[in-house]
Design a protein around this motif. Structure first.
Motif, PDB file in Angstrom:
ATOM      1  N   GLY A 106      -6.101   1.574   3.446  1.00 57.49           N
ATOM      2  CA  GLY A 106      -5.823   2.801   4.589  1.00 57.49           C
ATOM      3  C   GLY A 106      -6.546   3.841   4.467  1.00 57.49           C
ATOM      4  O   GLY A 106      -6.790   4.613   5.243  1.00 57.49           O
ATOM      5  N   ARG A 107      -6.923   4.207   3.167  1.00 59.54           N
ATOM      6  CA  ARG A 107      -7.682   5.653   3.006  1.00 59.54           C
ATOM      7  C   ARG A 107      -9.086   5.496   3.389  1.00 59.54           C
ATOM      8  O   ARG A 107      -9.922   6.475   3.272  1.00 59.54           O
ATOM      9  CB  ARG A 107      -7.683   5.824   1.269  1.00 59.54           C
ATOM     10  N   THR A 108      -9.597   4.329   3.759  1.00 59.49           N
ATOM     11  CA  THR A 108     -10.827   4.358   4.262  1.00 59.49           C
ATOM     12  C   THR A 108     -10.899   4.195   5.716  1.00 59.49           C
ATOM     13  O   THR A 108     -10.044   3.872   6.433  1.00 59.49           O
ATOM     14  CB  THR A 108     -11.522   3.130   3.284  1.00 59.49           C
ATOM     15  N   ILE A 139      -3.515  -9.274   8.889  1.00 61.61           N
ATOM     16  CA  ILE A 139      -3.745  -7.868   8.943  1.00 61.61           C
ATOM     17  C   ILE A 139      -3.814  -7.475  10.314  1.00 61.61           C
ATOM     18  O   ILE A 139      -4.631  -7.798  11.267  1.00 61.61           O
ATOM     19  CB  ILE A 139      -4.925  -7.334   8.146  1.00 61.61           C
ATOM     20  N   SER A 140      -2.914  -6.556  10.572  1.00 57.83           N
ATOM     21  CA  SER A 140      -2.928  -5.847  11.898  1.00 57.83           C
ATOM     22  C   SER A 140      -3.487  -4.134  11.852  1.00 57.83           C
ATOM     23  O   SER A 140      -3.089  -3.780  10.939  1.00 57.83           O
ATOM     24  CB  SER A 140      -1.518  -5.814  12.621  1.00 57.83           C
ATOM     25  N   TYR A 141      -4.174  -3.825  12.777  1.00 52.16           N
ATOM     26  CA  TYR A 141      -4.568  -2.360  12.534  1.00 52.16           C
ATOM     27  C   TYR A 141      -4.203  -1.757  14.077  1.00 52.16           C
ATOM     28  O   TYR A 141      -4.330  -2.594  14.949  1.00 52.16           O
ATOM     29  CB  TYR A 141      -6.027  -2.290  12.407  1.00 52.16           C
ATOM     30  N   ALA A 176       7.015 -14.652   1.979  1.00 49.64           N
ATOM     31  CA  ALA A 176       5.859 -13.825   2.628  1.00 49.64           C
ATOM     32  C   ALA A 176       6.297 -12.206   2.131  1.00 49.64           C
ATOM     33  O   ALA A 176       7.340 -12.137   1.704  1.00 49.64           O
ATOM     34  CB  ALA A 176       5.911 -13.708   4.027  1.00 49.64           C
ATOM     35  N   GLY A 177       5.282 -11.414   2.048  1.00 47.28           N
ATOM     36  CA  GLY A 177       5.646 -10.006   1.650  1.00 47.28           C
ATOM     37  C   GLY A 177       4.702  -9.213   2.654  1.00 47.28           C
ATOM     38  O   GLY A 177       3.458  -9.435   3.115  1.00 47.28           O
ATOM     39  N   VAL A 178       4.989  -8.137   2.945  1.00 42.30           N
ATOM     40  CA  VAL A 178       4.628  -7.220   3.851  1.00 42.30           C
ATOM     41  C   VAL A 178       4.574  -5.731   3.459  1.00 42.30           C
ATOM     42  O   VAL A 178       5.300  -5.148   2.935  1.00 42.30           O
ATOM     43  CB  VAL A 178       5.436  -7.031   5.359  1.00 42.30           C
ATOM     44  N   SER A 179       3.418  -4.964   4.017  1.00 41.63           N
ATOM     45  CA  SER A 179       3.136  -3.633   3.660  1.00 41.63           C
ATOM     46  C   SER A 179       2.343  -3.008   4.496  1.00 41.63           C
ATOM     47  O   SER A 179       1.391  -3.541   5.070  1.00 41.63           O
ATOM     48  CB  SER A 179       2.543  -3.629   2.089  1.00 41.63           C
ATOM     49  N   CYS A 180       2.934  -1.958   5.398  1.00 41.68           N
ATOM     50  CA  CYS A 180       2.461  -1.343   6.126  1.00 41.68           C
ATOM     51  C   CYS A 180       2.000   0.232   5.600  1.00 41.68           C
ATOM     52  O   CYS A 180       2.961   0.762   4.794  1.00 41.68           O
ATOM     53  CB  CYS A 180       3.299  -1.006   7.434  1.00 41.68           C
ATOM     54  N   ALA A 181       0.834   0.713   6.066  1.00 42.69           N
ATOM     55  CA  ALA A 181       0.312   2.084   5.591  1.00 42.69           C
ATOM     56  C   ALA A 181      -0.380   2.761   6.676  1.00 42.69           C
ATOM     57  O   ALA A 181      -0.877   2.185   7.531  1.00 42.69           O
ATOM     58  CB  ALA A 181      -0.229   1.792   4.261  1.00 42.69           C
ATOM     59  N   PRO A 182      -0.637   4.009   6.475  1.00 42.94           N
ATOM     60  CA  PRO A 182      -1.523   4.800   7.335  1.00 42.94           C
ATOM     61  C   PRO A 182      -2.822   4.307   7.437  1.00 42.94           C
ATOM     62  O   PRO A 182      -3.483   3.795   5.977  1.00 42.94           O
ATOM     63  CB  PRO A 182      -1.393   6.193   7.099  1.00 42.94           C
ATOM     64  N   ALA A 188      -2.523   3.121  11.400  1.00 49.13           N
ATOM     65  CA  ALA A 188      -1.853   2.415  11.027  1.00 49.13           C
ATOM     66  C   ALA A 188      -2.310   1.108  10.803  1.00 49.13           C
ATOM     67  O   ALA A 188      -3.140   0.546  11.473  1.00 49.13           O
ATOM     68  CB  ALA A 188      -0.512   2.233  11.654  1.00 49.13           C
ATOM     69  N   MET A 189      -1.956   0.291   9.723  1.00 52.85           N
ATOM     70  CA  MET A 189      -2.235  -1.023   9.345  1.00 52.85           C
ATOM     71  C   MET A 189      -0.792  -1.944   8.667  1.00 52.85           C
ATOM     72  O   MET A 189      -0.100  -0.914   7.936  1.00 52.85           O
ATOM     73  CB  MET A 189      -3.508  -1.043   8.333  1.00 52.85           C
TER      74      MET A 189
END
Length: 201
Positions: A106-108, A139-141, A176-182, A188-189
């Protein structure tokens, strides 16, 4: 522009599934809840897509963040034929692996399943635990809303093999495991990691 990426891998093993209770209704938890609603009630989810598509009007399905009329119709047909599946159990270890990728990437401006340090899905899973059976990653962006994240992955416009949808409706996945971030480019992703079973380190 919004994008999605899917990856699947197979590993043989004989581990038992360890589930963890759902956390508070964060975006991560809401995405997993939406995935599980689609898995357990595919026909009802199809009717939701139909209603959203109707609200989008003749110019396209902007209500669901997708302009591909054919992909939407194909997804609705798939969902109407799909048998209900058990919900995926929340896995803290899979969420940790997803979080590692979401935060680092997300930082890139990067997209895809390879982290900035060169780690792939298998590397991230190994760093956080041991899995058995099949493992995969969606992965969703570009989406901040859990319903839009999951709709994009299920409609899977522009992905001929519908790999994201196949992962969501994979009968061999139990956790399943989910993580969303900027995300620096897309805003967003959300990363969803799936496995047949996963034991956290």
């Amino acid at each position: 522009m919004r994008q999605a990426c899917a990856l699947a891998a197979a590993v043989i093993g004989g581990l038992s599934l360890i589930a963890h209770p759902a956390a508070a209704q964060t975006l991560d938890a809401a995405v997993l809840k939406e995935v599980n609603f689609a898995r357990t009630h595919p026909a009802a989810y199809a009717r939701q897509l139909e209603r959203a598509a109707e609200r989008g009007g003749p110019e396209g399905y902007s209500e669901v963040g997708n302009e591909d009329v054919d992909a939407m119709a194909e997804a609705i047909g798939f969902l109407m034929r799909q048998q209900p599946l058990p919900p995926l159990k929340e896995s803290e270890g899979l969420a940790a692996a997803a979080r590692a990728h979401a935060i680092a990437q997300g930082r890139t401006y990067q997209v895809g399943h390879v982290s900035p340090n060169g780690a792939g899905l298998s590397d991230r899973l190994h760093a956080h635990g041991v899995w058995a059976g099949l493992a995969a990653e969606d992965i969703s962006y570009g989406y901040h809303d859990p319903a839009e994240v999951v709709r994009q992955l299920i409609v899977d416009s522009g992905v001929p093999n519908r790999g994201h949808r196949e992962n969501i409706f994979g009968a061999h996945y139990q956790a399943a495991g989910v993580s969303c971030a900027p995300h620096r480019e897309y805003g967003a992703m959300c990363v969803i990691d799936f496995a047949g079973a996963f034991v956290k380190r």
